[in-house]
Enzyme design. Structure first.
Site, PDB file in Angstrom:
ATOM      1  N   LYS A  72      32.367  39.002  40.348  1.00 44.92           N
ATOM      2  CA  LYS A  72      31.803  38.002  39.442  1.00 44.92           C
ATOM      3  C   LYS A  72      31.584  36.676  40.159  1.00 44.92           C
ATOM      4  CE  LYS A  72      33.865  39.942  35.225  1.00 44.92           C
ATOM      5  NZ  LYS A  72      34.883  39.723  34.153  1.00 44.92           N
TER       6      LYS A  72
ATOM      7  N   ALA B  53      37.192  35.487  36.551  1.00 43.64           N
ATOM      8  CA  ALA B  53      38.405  36.202  36.149  1.00 43.64           C
ATOM      9  C   ALA B  53      38.049  37.545  35.544  1.00 43.64           C
ATOM     10  CB  ALA B  53      39.207  35.377  35.146  1.00 43.64           C
ATOM     11  N   ASP B  54      39.024  38.439  35.555  1.00 44.81           N
ATOM     12  CA  ASP B  54      38.850  39.719  34.879  1.00 44.81           C
ATOM     13  C   ASP B  54      40.197  40.178  34.336  1.00 44.81           C
ATOM     14  OD1 ASP B  54      36.737  41.917  34.429  1.00 44.81           O
ATOM     15  OD2 ASP B  54      38.526  43.015  35.042  1.00 44.81           O
ATOM     16  N   THR B  55      40.151  40.877  33.224  1.00 43.94           N
ATOM     17  CA  THR B  55      41.362  41.371  32.568  1.00 43.94           C
ATOM     18  C   THR B  55      41.254  42.871  32.361  1.00 43.94           C
ATOM     19  OG1 THR B  55      41.569  39.257  31.389  1.00 43.94           O
ATOM     20  CG2 THR B  55      42.879  41.109  30.573  1.00 43.94           C
TER      21      THR B  55
ATOM     22  N   ALA C  14      43.162  39.057  36.995  1.00 47.06           N
ATOM     23  CA  ALA C  14      42.806  38.537  38.316  1.00 47.06           C
ATOM     24  C   ALA C  14      41.957  37.295  38.137  1.00 47.06           C
ATOM     25  CB  ALA C  14      42.048  39.582  39.121  1.00 47.06           C
TER      26      ALA C  14
END
Length: 232
Positions: free
Chosen positions: A73, A102-104, A139
């Protein structure tokens, strides 16, 4: 040196500030991440909705998936906010910038739960989480105009109560599951499902704030000046 500048910057907040100020760019259109940044006094100069393939690779660990997607991203946003110098071919910026992405990922063991696209998918997520502990891998990635990139991973553990059919049906009816990793929002009605949490709460919501603060500080973003107004 001659630089081709992208027209994306026209009429943006990036043009309203001096070159010396570091611009914060959020590579996410998530309302939850915007709200969490606002909680620590931050209002990004730009919000950029990235469009990447989030399909897990074969046998990819949930933690590795979260890190990979956060990095992808940030790199996707880099394509928009940096441009190539004609003489050197290097990506450059007329501004000092920090791209934050960010990523979840929600997982039970190595089983990755989706962000459900239908009530049936959301029901399966809730049924799978009912009465069990699961991990939330968050992250967060920072990337600056020089190409320096750093990714931090945060792991939280959440346990749900045993969910009855009426509980799940009512939650599905609320629509709160839409667009949520694992099909629930801990900051909403699903907070009543949680009997135990270990680790970062903000990570479960969508952005680990302590680690975000550490990253921004490491990239010399003046976070604390948004709190106290001091420049030194």
């Amino acid at each position: 040196m001659e630089v081709i500048r992208k027209t994306f910057f026209k009429k943006s907040r990036l043009e309203e500030t001096s070159l010396e100020e570091i611009q914060l760019i959020l590579a996410s259109a998530s309302p939850r991440r915007l709200a969490l940044l606002a909680q620590i006094g931050l209002d990004p100069h730009q919000v950029y909705a990235t469009n990447i393939d989030e399909t897990p690779k074969l046998r990819e660990h949930p933690a590795n998936l979260a890190k990979r997607l956060a990095k992808e991203k940030a790199l996707k946003a880099q394509e928009t906010f940096l441009w190539r110098d004609q003489s050197s071919g290097e990506k450059v910026s007329a501004q000092k910038i920090v791209i934050l992405a960010a990523d979840t990922v929600v997982a039970v063991g190595r089983t990755i739960l989706p962000s459900p696209e239908s009530e049936d998918e959301a029901y399966e997520c809730l049924r799978f989480l009912s009465g069990r502990a699961h991990k939330v891998y968050g992250a967060v990635c920072a990337l600056n105009e020089c190409g320096k990139i750093t990714v931090k991973l945060v792991e939280s553990c959440v346990r749900f109560r045993r969910l009855t059919s009426p509980m799940m049906e009512a939650y599905l009816y609320s629509g709160e599951w839409q667009g949520k990793a694992g099909g629930y929002a801990i900051q909403g009605k699903a907070g009543a499902f949680v009997v135990y949490i270990a680790g970062s709460y903000s990570n479960v919501v969508g952005l680990p704030l302590a680690e975000t603060m550490d990253l921004l500080t490491a990239y010399h973003y003046p976070l604390l000046t948004h709190w106290n107004g001091k420049t030194h």
